[in-house]
Design an enzyme around this catalytic site. Structure first.
Site, short mmCIF file in Angstrom:
data_model
loop_
_atom_site.label_atom_id
_atom_site.label_comp_id
_atom_site.label_asym_id
_atom_site.label_seq_id
_atom_site.Cartn_x
_atom_site.Cartn_y
_atom_site.Cartn_z
N GLY A 165 13.89 -3.09 63.69
CA GLY A 165 12.49 -2.84 64.02
C GLY A 165 11.59 -3.57 63.05
N GLN A 192 3.97 -5.01 58.16
CA GLN A 192 4.94 -5.69 57.30
C GLN A 192 4.76 -7.21 57.28
OE1 GLN A 192 8.34 -3.40 59.27
NE2 GLN A 192 9.16 -3.78 57.22
N CYS A 219 14.75 -0.55 54.72
CA CYS A 219 13.49 -1.15 55.14
C CYS A 219 13.46 -2.60 54.70
CB CYS A 219 12.31 -0.38 54.54
SG CYS A 219 10.72 -1.05 55.07
N LEU A 220 13.08 -3.48 55.60
CA LEU A 220 13.01 -4.91 55.27
C LEU A 220 11.98 -5.19 54.18
CD1 LEU A 220 13.19 -6.36 58.89
CD2 LEU A 220 15.00 -6.43 57.17
N HIS A 235 10.18 5.52 61.87
CA HIS A 235 10.08 4.66 60.68
C HIS A 235 8.96 3.63 60.86
CE1 HIS A 235 12.01 2.15 57.38
NE2 HIS A 235 11.28 1.24 57.98
N GLU A 236 8.95 2.98 62.03
CA GLU A 236 7.91 1.94 62.26
C GLU A 236 6.53 2.56 62.31
OE1 GLU A 236 9.08 -0.72 61.66
OE2 GLU A 236 11.16 -0.41 62.18
N HIS A 260 5.04 2.98 58.94
CA HIS A 260 4.44 1.76 58.36
C HIS A 260 2.97 1.70 58.72
CE1 HIS A 260 7.61 -0.48 56.41
NE2 HIS A 260 8.42 -0.29 57.43
O1 GNR Z 1 16.25 -2.86 59.96
C1 GNR Z 1 15.97 -1.68 59.75
N1 GNR Z 1 16.95 -0.74 59.80
C2 GNR Z 1 16.69 0.61 59.80
C3 GNR Z 1 17.78 1.46 59.62
C4 GNR Z 1 17.60 2.83 59.64
C5 GNR Z 1 16.35 3.35 59.86
C6 GNR Z 1 15.26 2.52 60.01
C7 GNR Z 1 15.44 1.15 59.99
S1 GNR Z 1 14.07 0.11 60.23
C8 GNR Z 1 14.60 -1.33 59.39
C9 GNR Z 1 13.63 -2.47 59.62
C10 GNR Z 1 12.29 -2.11 59.01
O2 GNR Z 1 12.05 -2.11 57.84
N2 GNR Z 1 11.35 -1.76 59.84
O3 GNR Z 1 10.16 -1.40 59.39
NI NI Z 2 10.51 -0.63 57.38
#
Ligand code: GNR
Ligand code: NI
Length: 138
Positions: free
Chosen positions: A46, A51, A92-93, A134-135, A138
């Protein structure tokens, strides 16, 4: 299409609060295309526009093995969250190398616009549910 730069912690712009998208037009569709290119290149499941330093409520997701099930959520709103919670590892990236367990509602229902500006409602569990939440954080 062009790959965008993913901001990394502690970049201050990661704290900015995204604004609602007012029109799903060609500009937004280009952002969506660039976000998918960026997310797939980074092997993420995601990506939120914040980001990539775009402070609008735009999310791209693909939790499929084959990387062939793109999901676009514009101006997403959670309309239901389950009472049951579950804890699982998240990465998280924007915070590379750090993984930790996060407790979240197990299932969610989200209403959003898609890349054509159509309203859609998605009910999710498992990794998709976790990724949507999670997204949206952000
Ligand atoms: O790539 C991602 N893997 C992930 C794994 C478990 C829960 C959430 C994520 S999101 C993350 C990519 C990211 O940072 N999205 O904002
Ligand atoms: Ni993230």
């Amino acid at each position: 299409m062009s790959k965008l730069t993913i901001l990394r912690y502690p970049h201050p712009n990661l704290h900015k609060v995204a604004c609602a998208v007012t029109a799903v037009d060609a500009r937004v569709q280009q952002i969506v295309a660039d976000m998918f290119e960026t997310m797939y290149d980074a092997n993420g499941v995601g990506l939120a526009a914040t980001q990539v330093d775009i402070h609008e409520r735009i999310i791209v997701i693909d939790v499929s093995e084959e990387r062939d099930q793109p999901l676009v959520l514009i101006n997403p709103e959670l309309v239901w969250t389950s009472e049951e919670h579950v804890s699982n590892e998240e990465g998280c990236l924007s915070v590379p190398g750090i993984y930790d367990a996060v407790d979240r509602p197990e299932r969610v229902r989200v209403v959003a616009l898609d890349e054509h500006g159509s309203r859609r409602e998605v009910e999710a569990e498992g990794l998709l549910s976790r990724c949507i939440q999670h997204e949206m954080d952000h």
